[in-house]
Design a protein around this motif. Structure first.
Motif, PDB file in Angstrom:
ATOM      1  N   PRO A   8       0.818  -1.220   0.000  1.00  0.00           N
ATOM      2  CA  PRO A   8       0.000   0.000   0.000  1.00  0.00           C
ATOM      3  C   PRO A   8       0.849   1.267   0.000  1.00  0.00           C
ATOM      4  O   PRO A   8       0.410   2.307  -0.488  1.00  0.00           O
ATOM      5  N   ASN A   9       2.071   1.164   0.517  1.00  0.00           N
ATOM      6  CA  ASN A   9       2.920   2.360   0.627  1.00  0.00           C
ATOM      7  C   ASN A   9       3.839   2.583  -0.571  1.00  0.00           C
ATOM      8  O   ASN A   9       4.562   3.581  -0.608  1.00  0.00           O
ATOM      9  N   ALA A  10       3.794   1.686  -1.555  1.00  0.00           N
ATOM     10  CA  ALA A  10       4.662   1.865  -2.733  1.00  0.00           C
ATOM     11  C   ALA A  10       4.307   3.182  -3.418  1.00  0.00           C
ATOM     12  O   ALA A  10       3.126   3.581  -3.447  1.00  0.00           O
ATOM     13  N   GLY A  11       5.324   3.844  -3.967  1.00  0.00           N
ATOM     14  CA  GLY A  11       5.088   5.084  -4.717  1.00  0.00           C
ATOM     15  C   GLY A  11       4.324   6.130  -3.921  1.00  0.00           C
ATOM     16  O   GLY A  11       3.411   6.741  -4.477  1.00  0.00           O
ATOM     17  N   SER A  12       4.690   6.317  -2.649  1.00  0.00           N
ATOM     18  CA  SER A  12       3.998   7.283  -1.763  1.00  0.00           C
ATOM     19  C   SER A  12       2.487   7.059  -1.767  1.00  0.00           C
ATOM     20  O   SER A  12       1.714   7.948  -2.125  1.00  0.00           O
ATOM     21  N   LEU A  37      -2.125  -7.600   1.862  1.00  0.00           N
ATOM     22  CA  LEU A  37      -1.387  -6.338   1.961  1.00  0.00           C
ATOM     23  C   LEU A  37      -0.059  -6.584   2.671  1.00  0.00           C
ATOM     24  O   LEU A  37      -0.018  -7.260   3.705  1.00  0.00           O
ATOM     25  N   THR A  38       1.007  -6.047   2.108  1.00  0.00           N
ATOM     26  CA  THR A  38       2.313  -6.192   2.771  1.00  0.00           C
ATOM     27  C   THR A  38       2.426  -5.103   3.849  1.00  0.00           C
ATOM     28  O   THR A  38       1.856  -4.021   3.716  1.00  0.00           O
ATOM     29  N   ARG A  39       3.181  -5.435   4.898  1.00  0.00           N
ATOM     30  CA  ARG A  39       3.375  -4.445   5.969  1.00  0.00           C
ATOM     31  C   ARG A  39       4.834  -4.014   6.074  1.00  0.00           C
ATOM     32  O   ARG A  39       5.172  -3.094   6.782  1.00  0.00           O
ATOM     33  N   GLN A  41       9.252  -5.203   4.785  1.00  0.00           N
ATOM     34  CA  GLN A  41      10.191  -6.021   4.023  1.00  0.00           C
ATOM     35  C   GLN A  41       9.985  -7.511   4.300  1.00  0.00           C
ATOM     36  O   GLN A  41       9.789  -7.897   5.459  1.00  0.00           O
ATOM     37  N   GLY A  42      10.000  -8.319   3.248  1.00  0.00           N
ATOM     38  CA  GLY A  42       9.929  -9.779   3.402  1.00  0.00           C
ATOM     39  C   GLY A  42       8.513 -10.335   3.276  1.00  0.00           C
ATOM     40  O   GLY A  42       8.334 -11.522   3.001  1.00  0.00           O
ATOM     41  N   ASP A  43       7.479  -9.511   3.458  1.00  0.00           N
ATOM     42  CA  ASP A  43       6.098 -10.019   3.413  1.00  0.00           C
ATOM     43  C   ASP A  43       5.756 -10.591   2.039  1.00  0.00           C
ATOM     44  O   ASP A  43       5.175 -11.673   1.934  1.00  0.00           O
ATOM     45  N   GLY A  64       2.733  -2.879  -6.785  1.00  0.00           N
ATOM     46  CA  GLY A  64       3.750  -2.201  -5.979  1.00  0.00           C
ATOM     47  C   GLY A  64       4.903  -1.744  -6.844  1.00  0.00           C
ATOM     48  O   GLY A  64       4.782  -1.646  -8.068  1.00  0.00           O
ATOM     49  N   GLY A  65       6.028  -1.504  -6.200  1.00  0.00           N
ATOM     50  CA  GLY A  65       7.205  -1.045  -6.919  1.00  0.00           C
ATOM     51  C   GLY A  65       8.136  -2.195  -7.261  1.00  0.00           C
ATOM     52  O   GLY A  65       7.830  -3.368  -6.991  1.00  0.00           O
ATOM     53  N   ASP A  66       9.275  -1.854  -7.844  1.00  0.00           N
ATOM     54  CA  ASP A  66      10.245  -2.859  -8.271  1.00  0.00           C
ATOM     55  C   ASP A  66      10.741  -3.695  -7.088  1.00  0.00           C
ATOM     56  O   ASP A  66      11.023  -4.885  -7.235  1.00  0.00           O
ATOM     57  N   GLY A  67      10.824  -3.063  -5.913  1.00  0.00           N
ATOM     58  CA  GLY A  67      11.306  -3.778  -4.720  1.00  0.00           C
ATOM     59  C   GLY A  67      10.354  -4.892  -4.331  1.00  0.00           C
ATOM     60  O   GLY A  67      10.772  -6.008  -4.007  1.00  0.00           O
ATOM     61  N   THR A  68       9.058  -4.624  -4.384  1.00  0.00           N
ATOM     62  CA  THR A  68       8.059  -5.636  -4.015  1.00  0.00           C
ATOM     63  C   THR A  68       8.024  -6.751  -5.062  1.00  0.00           C
ATOM     64  O   THR A  68       7.906  -7.935  -4.721  1.00  0.00           O
ATOM     65  N   LEU A  69       8.163  -6.381  -6.345  1.00  0.00           N
ATOM     66  CA  LEU A  69       8.213  -7.407  -7.397  1.00  0.00           C
ATOM     67  C   LEU A  69       9.425  -8.319  -7.179  1.00  0.00           C
ATOM     68  O   LEU A  69       9.320  -9.544  -7.268  1.00  0.00           O
ATOM     69  N   HIS A  70      10.561  -7.712  -6.881  1.00  0.00           N
ATOM     70  CA  HIS A  70      11.790  -8.477  -6.632  1.00  0.00           C
ATOM     71  C   HIS A  70      11.561  -9.485  -5.494  1.00  0.00           C
ATOM     72  O   HIS A  70      11.897 -10.665  -5.610  1.00  0.00           O
ATOM     73  N   GLU A  71      10.968  -9.016  -4.407  1.00  0.00           N
ATOM     74  CA  GLU A  71      10.724  -9.903  -3.253  1.00  0.00           C
ATOM     75  C   GLU A  71       9.774 -11.038  -3.646  1.00  0.00           C
ATOM     76  O   GLU A  71       9.989 -12.195  -3.294  1.00  0.00           O
ATOM     77  N   ALA A  72       8.705 -10.684  -4.377  1.00  0.00           N
ATOM     78  CA  ALA A  72       7.719 -11.701  -4.770  1.00  0.00           C
ATOM     79  C   ALA A  72       8.367 -12.760  -5.664  1.00  0.00           C
ATOM     80  O   ALA A  72       8.149 -13.962  -5.477  1.00  0.00           O
ATOM     81  N   ALA A  89       3.358   0.216  -9.419  1.00  0.00           N
ATOM     82  CA  ALA A  89       2.791   1.305  -8.611  1.00  0.00           C
ATOM     83  C   ALA A  89       3.887   1.915  -7.738  1.00  0.00           C
ATOM     84  O   ALA A  89       3.611   2.408  -6.654  1.00  0.00           O
ATOM     85  N   GLY A  90       5.129   1.859  -8.239  1.00  0.00           N
ATOM     86  CA  GLY A  90       6.247   2.339  -7.422  1.00  0.00           C
ATOM     87  C   GLY A  90       6.587   3.787  -7.701  1.00  0.00           C
ATOM     88  O   GLY A  90       5.906   4.470  -8.469  1.00  0.00           O
ATOM     89  N   SER A  91       7.666   4.226  -7.091  1.00  0.00           N
ATOM     90  CA  SER A  91       8.108   5.594  -7.378  1.00  0.00           C
ATOM     91  C   SER A  91       9.083   5.598  -8.552  1.00  0.00           C
ATOM     92  O   SER A  91       9.058   6.512  -9.372  1.00  0.00           O
ATOM     93  N   GLY A  92       9.925   4.584  -8.662  1.00  0.00           N
ATOM     94  CA  GLY A  92      10.906   4.531  -9.750  1.00  0.00           C
ATOM     95  C   GLY A  92      10.357   3.871 -11.006  1.00  0.00           C
ATOM     96  O   GLY A  92      10.486   4.391 -12.112  1.00  0.00           O
ATOM     97  N   ASN A  93       9.713   2.716 -10.838  1.00  0.00           N
ATOM     98  CA  ASN A  93       9.103   1.964 -11.946  1.00  0.00           C
ATOM     99  C   ASN A  93      10.065   1.681 -13.098  1.00  0.00           C
ATOM    100  O   ASN A  93       9.674   1.724 -14.272  1.00  0.00           O
ATOM    101  N   ASP A  94      11.318   1.401 -12.781  1.00  0.00           N
ATOM    102  CA  ASP A  94      12.286   1.122 -13.851  1.00  0.00           C
ATOM    103  C   ASP A  94      11.986  -0.193 -14.561  1.00  0.00           C
ATOM    104  O   ASP A  94      12.273  -0.337 -15.743  1.00  0.00           O
TER     105      ASP A  94
END
Ligand SMILES: Nc1ncnc2c1ncn2[C@@H]1O[C@H](COP(=O)(O)OP(=O)(O)OP(=O)(O)O)[C@@H](O)[C@H]1O
Length: 304
Positions: A8-12, A37-39, A41-43, A64-72, A89-94
């Protein structure tokens, strides 16, 4: 079952806003789904592991963002029947920028629910005594990893992100990091055969996809399903010349300039004269003087 893993917090808070829109769409279309919903890191990794262990033909969509995709992606069990999909839905979305995904959440979900084939993609693997892992977008050694480290620990980051000014953090820290950067020497072995020596290295950026740092086109030629990783090495020029050079990176116009070395490989070993920060998709495990990267061909499959 359609599972949605949402940061929920991805991309502000864009994650939550997109999820509300998606939920409305799924209900209107009569599509059954379950939200997780993730709360922190690691969820995402834990949720995906739990779902894929059941070996059912589920669809797991990350919002979410790239970080959440990476974790998933790290949580996918070997031989899982479930398919992974992504709504950026991230801030960077690279990742989305590099792969050409729409940033409209409903367009993405439509594509996911109507698709029956997966797209195989390469993943980068990184080995180091100080911490190993994988990267979907990019990895780096030296200056860019040190900037990631400084940004990840910057007190101003959360505040500026809330004002959608997160790029200011990168700019300020990027400049500060460049002025204080200590250049290093490096021995590079490409594909176990070709050896090259570099002195006065600022950084090495290793790419599966062209962009990093929220739209900086470090490696315009990187293709995520060609079985190769692209390297961008900046070395052998004075720091004064590096500043105008780095201003060319957002448009990818730095390639071919003096001091920029563009290479392609399946595997690369880096031996540095002193330990350097290194990152994998922006996460910095620490510093190392020996890092090996290789491509894991078709290491990830995405639906839609
Ligand atoms: N509810 C949460 N609140 C805060 N952080 C979270 C939460 N859930 C997961 N996280 C952590 O936040 C990290 C960053 O999130 P994510 O990558 O989704 O967004 P982002 O940083 O805004 O986007 P991008 O990586 O594309 O710039 C994740 O790697 C995860 O560890």
């Amino acid at each position: 079952m359609y599972y949605f893993i949402v940061n929920p917090n991805a991309g502000s808070r864009k994650g939550m806003r997109f999820w509300e829109e998606i939920k409305k769409y799924l209900m209107e279309e009569g599509i059954d789904f379950r939200e997780m919903l993730t709360r922190g890191q690691g969820d995402a990794e834990r949720y995906v592991r739990r779902i894929t262990r059941r070996h059912c033909p589920d669809v797991i969509t990350v919002v979410g963002g790239d970080g959440t995709l990476h974790e998933a992606a790290s949580g996918m069990e070997k031989g899982a029947e479930a398919k992974l999909a992504f709504v950026p839905a991230g801030s960077g979305n690279d990742f989305a920028r590099g792969i050409g995904y729409s940033i409209d959440p409903i367009e993405r979900v439509r594509s996911i629910v109507s698709s029956c084939s997966v797209r195989p993609l390469d993943v980068g693997d990184l080995q180091s005594k100080e911490g190993s892992g994988s990267f979907l977008v990019s990895s780096g050694i030296g200056y860019d990893a040190r900037v990631c480290h400084m940004v990840n620990h910057a007190k101003s980051k959360k505040f500026l992100n809330r004002l959608h000014l997160g790029k200011l953090t990168y700019l300020e820290i990027g400049l500060r990091g460049l002025l204080s950067a200590k250049l290093f020497s490096m021995r590079l072995i490409l594909d176990g055969a070709r050896e090259q020596l570099f002195s006065d290295v600022l950084f090495v950026s290793i790419h599966n996809l062209p962009y990093e740092g929220g739209g900086l086109k470090f490696s315009p030629g990187a293709v995520p399903d060609d079985g190769f990783l692209n390297l961008c090495i900046v070395a052998g020029i004075s720091k004064r010349k590096m500043i105008p050079l780095l201003t060319k990176v957002p448009a990818g116009k730095h390639e071919g300039c003096p001091g920029v070395y563009s290479l392609r490989c399946r595997k690369a070993e880096f031996y540095m004269d002193e330990p350097q920060y290194y990152h994998m998709d922006g996460e910095v495990p620490g510093q190392s003087s020996h890092v090996t990267i290789s491509v894991n061909t078709r290491g990830l499959e995405l639906l839609g």
